[in-house]
Each structure stands twice: as C-alpha cells, then as structure tokens.
Scaffold this active site. Structure first.
Site: not given
Length: 290
Positions: A43-45, A47, A102-103, A125, A133, A188, A224, A252
C-alpha cells in the site's frame, strides 16, 4: 467463504502461512539479467508504479496496457492464493524482459536478483498514510489477517507484527541497499506532487526516451482518477471472492495527509514519539503532507 490468512515468520518477518510454505522456492527463484523488480511496502503506491512502468514500456499505448490485468502483467513474486497460479508460476512462464512485483524487505529478496545485477524501483510512502491505507486494505481483502480495531492495527503496525514486517525496517533497509545495487528509490509524496518529474526519473533509470506527447499521455493515464476507473488496474476484474470493494475500494483515496482523518491527537503523539526512536538511525526523511 474465504478464510483469512494465518501468519508465520521467515527470519523474523511476518508473512502468510502459505508464503512460508513455499519459502524455499521463493528464495531460490532465478532472476534473469533483464528482469525489473518493483519493490514496495504494501500500500505504498505499488500498482501506480506498475502501471507507470508498463505505460513507459508500451510507449504510452493505452490499449497494450489493457492487454491483461496488472496482476497478470507483473507477477507478484511471493504471493499465492487458492485457485490462482502462484506469482512464481506466472513469472517462470513469462518471456523476457519481465517486470516482477514484490513486497519483500530487502534482506528477503532472492539473491539471484543481486547476482544478475537487476534493476529495482523501490517506492516508499510516509508511515501514517501507509498505515491508514494498509488498515483499509485489510478490511476489504479477505486473504489478509483480520486487522482488528483501528487502535489495535496501529499497535501491530508500530511493532512490525503485520504482513511483510516492520515498515521502519523495510524503508530503511532498501534505503541502505540503494548505495550497493541498481535501485531507484522514489517517494509516493513526490509522485503525487510532481508526477512528470518522477516519471522522468523512471525513464532515465530504464534508459528509455519518450516525446512530450507520450509523456503527457503517461501522466494522464496513471493519474489516480483514471486508474480508479481502469478495470485492468483497480483489481475489480479478479479476486472477487477475496476483495470486497463495497467495504473499501482497492483504490481508495490515493492522497497525502489522509492520516489526519484517522489518528486521534493522543494516537498521533504516541506514534510520533515512537517514530522518532525507530528512525533515529537513518537519513531518510518523509513528508506527511503536501
């Protein structure tokens, strides 16, 4: 009925039990020299960066970028869920050049990526927005552990007892690694503030050149608003059994500073004090508002 994931650990980093079960395969993954790895904390950007990179690789051709969902275009290296091919299977079947997501924290990245001197784009981010997020993502994604209450989730995040481990260790570990490897480290907040400038950095890093018209197209199509409506990027096309967008959409808000709508004064004070301690040993600086 999807059962929420149970967790295990690899070298002290929390991962889903299923990832732990195939860890040897992940660790022994064979990277190719022309692989590009997109690495982020969840969830740090991620995608957003994937779509930006794909637009660059396809020279701004929107149709080509809609050839498949983002999950199929860029295999998620360590991930596996029931009924879907694993990230490893997708990656191994893919012709070169591959872009892989990857995360994983830097110390858990398969060593072949470093041996092959692969390029990596890392996006970080700020902790507060990342936490917000991540909390909403846990609420809507049934393949993740139950987040508990907002208060409980803050605690889990601060102690690093969340999937992919401590945010603090993650951003610091990759920051250190950028001096030894071919890593482009992006923020981010910078991407939000000046997307064109950050896309230029990616272009340079990938040794690509596009004209202004194509650049404008990339900026527009990775905004976005556009991505939120793009079924090939917003995760509405697959994983319907897992992700409930009615609870919280996958895309979101994509904002900087939304944490102010979530943290109480007391929570914020406690978080800031803890943050100061954990980030005392790094030169990394984040912006929490624009």
């Amino acid at each position: 009925m999807v059962l929420r994931s149970e967790t295990g650990e690899v070298e002290g980093v929390t991962l889903t039990k299923s990832i732990c079960s195939i860890w040897d395969q992940v660790w022994n993954f064979q990277a190719r020299p022309d692989d590009l790895l997109i690495a982020t904390y969840a969830k740090a950007g991620t995608t957003w960066t994937q779509e930006t990179v794909d637009m660059i690789q396809q020279n701004g051709d929107v149709e080509k970028c809609r050839r498949a969902t983002i999950a199929k275009r860029h295999p998620f290296l360590e991930w596996l869920t029931m009924k879907h091919p694993t990230g490893l299977e997708l990656a191994e079947a893919m012709p070169s050049p591959r872009t892989i997501k990857t995360h994983l924290p830097v110390q858990l990245v398969p060593p072949s990526f470093w041996k092959q001197n692969c390029k990596v784009i890392y996006v970080a981010r700020n902790a507060k927005d990342n936490l917000v997020s991540y909390y909403h993502f846990h609420r809507m994604n049934k393949a993740l552990p139950d987040p508990g209450t907002w208060e409980e989730f803050i605690e889990k995040f601060m102690t690093g007892k969340v999937l992919w481990g401590s945010w603090y260790d993650h951003v610091k570990g990759w920051w250190k690694a950028k001096d030894k490897h071919r890593i482009l480290y992006l923020f981010y907040e910078d991407m939000k503030e000046n997307p064109e400038q950050e896309i230029q950095k990616i272009l340079k890093f990938l040794e690509k050149d596009v004209n202004q018209e194509v650049l404008n197209k990339i900026v527009h199509n990775t905004s976005f608003e556009i991505m939120k409506e793009n079924p090939m990027a917003n995760y509405t096309r697959e994983f319907q059994a897992i992700m409930d967008h009615s609870i919280s959409p996958f895309m979101r808000k994509g904002a900087v500073g939304d944490w102010k709508n979530h943290f109480t004064v007391a929570q914020n004070k406690k978080f800031d004090e803890d943050y100061k301690k954990k980030m005392a040993d790094t030169s990394l600086v984040f912006r929490t508002e624009l």
